[in-house]
Design a protein around this motif. Structure first.
Motif, PDB file in Angstrom:
ATOM      1  N   GLU A 127      -4.650  14.964  -2.594  1.00  0.00           N
ATOM      2  CA  GLU A 127      -5.247  15.083  -1.269  1.00  0.00           C
ATOM      3  C   GLU A 127      -6.471  15.994  -1.321  1.00  0.00           C
TER       4      GLU A 127
ATOM      5  N   LYS B 156     -10.211   9.776   5.998  1.00  0.00           N
ATOM      6  CA  LYS B 156      -9.098  10.381   6.742  1.00  0.00           C
ATOM      7  C   LYS B 156      -8.881   9.768   8.123  1.00  0.00           C
ATOM      8  N   HIS B 157      -9.868   9.026   8.643  1.00  0.00           N
ATOM      9  CA  HIS B 157      -9.728   8.408   9.961  1.00  0.00           C
ATOM     10  C   HIS B 157      -9.205   6.974   9.882  1.00  0.00           C
TER      11      HIS B 157
ATOM     12  N   TRP C  19      -6.333   5.769   9.953  1.00  0.00           N
ATOM     13  CA  TRP C  19      -5.178   5.420  10.794  1.00  0.00           C
ATOM     14  C   TRP C  19      -5.575   4.974  12.189  1.00  0.00           C
TER      15      TRP C  19
ATOM     16  N   GLU D 175      -5.758   6.799   2.362  1.00  0.00           N
ATOM     17  CA  GLU D 175      -6.612   7.803   3.010  1.00  0.00           C
ATOM     18  C   GLU D 175      -7.813   8.152   2.138  1.00  0.00           C
TER      19      GLU D 175
ATOM     20  N   LYS E 232      -0.027  11.986  11.714  1.00  0.00           N
ATOM     21  CA  LYS E 232      -1.385  11.441  11.642  1.00  0.00           C
ATOM     22  C   LYS E 232      -1.460  10.106  12.374  1.00  0.00           C
TER      23      LYS E 232
ATOM     24  N   PHE F 176       2.658  12.015   7.681  1.00  0.00           N
ATOM     25  CA  PHE F 176       1.905  10.796   7.983  1.00  0.00           C
ATOM     26  C   PHE F 176       2.192  10.307   9.395  1.00  0.00           C
TER      27      PHE F 176
END
Length: 274
Positions: free
Chosen positions: A237, A114-115, A117, A109, A149, A146
């Protein structure tokens, strides 16, 4: 274009070889990554209309390499897929959810954004469990985070079974799982661009530089530098980094104000008290 990512020794290259139907990548279960830099191999899958270009990458959290070196090696995918990546295949081991796996997902990540996934297929390697069961896995809080997400961003979960010891090459169960993985790859939409990778890196660096520059005392600047390094290495994070940064900023302001008050008091004091 399929980019294979994951921890060292957990089967990235093995999955790549299954997809390509040949030994294109050197595989090992050692703690030190056999894959030192990105490499690519391709084949056509006419029944699915796929011109498959598979890119193997160095293991995240390789015991013999720093995270910045791993990040630099990952960036090499841009030369092998300049138009971008259609699927990021995140290979993780089946079984107990370890700190190593959690760190690798966090680093992913951090490095890709963060996008990440929404471009991903999570591949559980060497397992007899079914994807529908893995979606319901809530035994570990970090994994559950996770999974949420993955579901929210539309990632897929695929599994690859343990090969039968008496089989020469992939058995029917493994072959079936690889077929399902290829079908999932063919359904994915969207492209993760090389520029997104470099922009994410620059974004983190700008944040780190700004946070350090906002501090007024050397003590807290040093503490911020250590915090920034954990962020850039994918060991912290961003929300935790932001919270810790705000805390340091408050303590730094208090100490700076105290130093100023002490200096002012010293200036007002008679010479014999200074």
């Amino acid at each position: 274009n399929v980019l294979l990512v994951g921890t060292t020794g957990e089967g990235k290259s093995f999955i790549g070889n299954l997809l390509l139907k040949r030994l294109a990548f050197k595989a090992s279960n050692a703690s030190s990554s056999v894959t030192q830099k990105c490499s690519a191999a391709s084949r056509e899958v006419p029944e699915l209309g796929l011109d498959l270009n598979v890119i193997d990458s160095p293991g995240l959290f390789d015991t013999h390499r720093g995270q910045q070196e791993v990040r630099d090696a990952l960036a090499e995918f841009a030369t092998m897929a300049p138009e971008g990546i259609h699927v990021i295949a995140v290979v993780i081991p089946a079984g107990r959810y370890t700190e190593s796996v959690n760190n690798a997902l966090l680093a992913l990540e951090t490095f890709f954004g963060k996008h990440v996934w929404q471009y991903s297929i999570v591949v559980y390697n060497r397992t007899s469990r079914k994807p529908k069961d893995l979606w319901k896995d809530t035994a570990v809080q970090d994994l559950t985070k996770f999974i949420r997400k993955w579901r929210y961003q539309g990632a897929d979960i695929c599994t690859v079974a343990v090969a039968d010891d008496d089989e020469e090459g992939p058995g029917p169960r493994v072959a079936s799982d690889v077929r399902k993985l290829l079908e999932a790859i063919s359904r994915r939409e969207g492209i993760y661009s090389p520029s997104a990778f470099s922009e994410q890196r620059q974004h983190l660096q700008d944040q780190a530089i700004g946070a350090e520059g906002a501090l007024l005392t050397e003590t807290y600047r040093s503490m911020q530098q250590a915090l920034n390094q954990r962020l850039l290495d994918g060991r912290l994070e961003p929300p935790d980094w932001e919270r810790n940064t705000q805390e340091l900023r408050g303590r730094d302001a208090d100490e700076h104000a105290l130093d100023q008050n002490v200096a002012a008091a010293r200036e007002r004091a008679p010479p014999w008290m200074r």
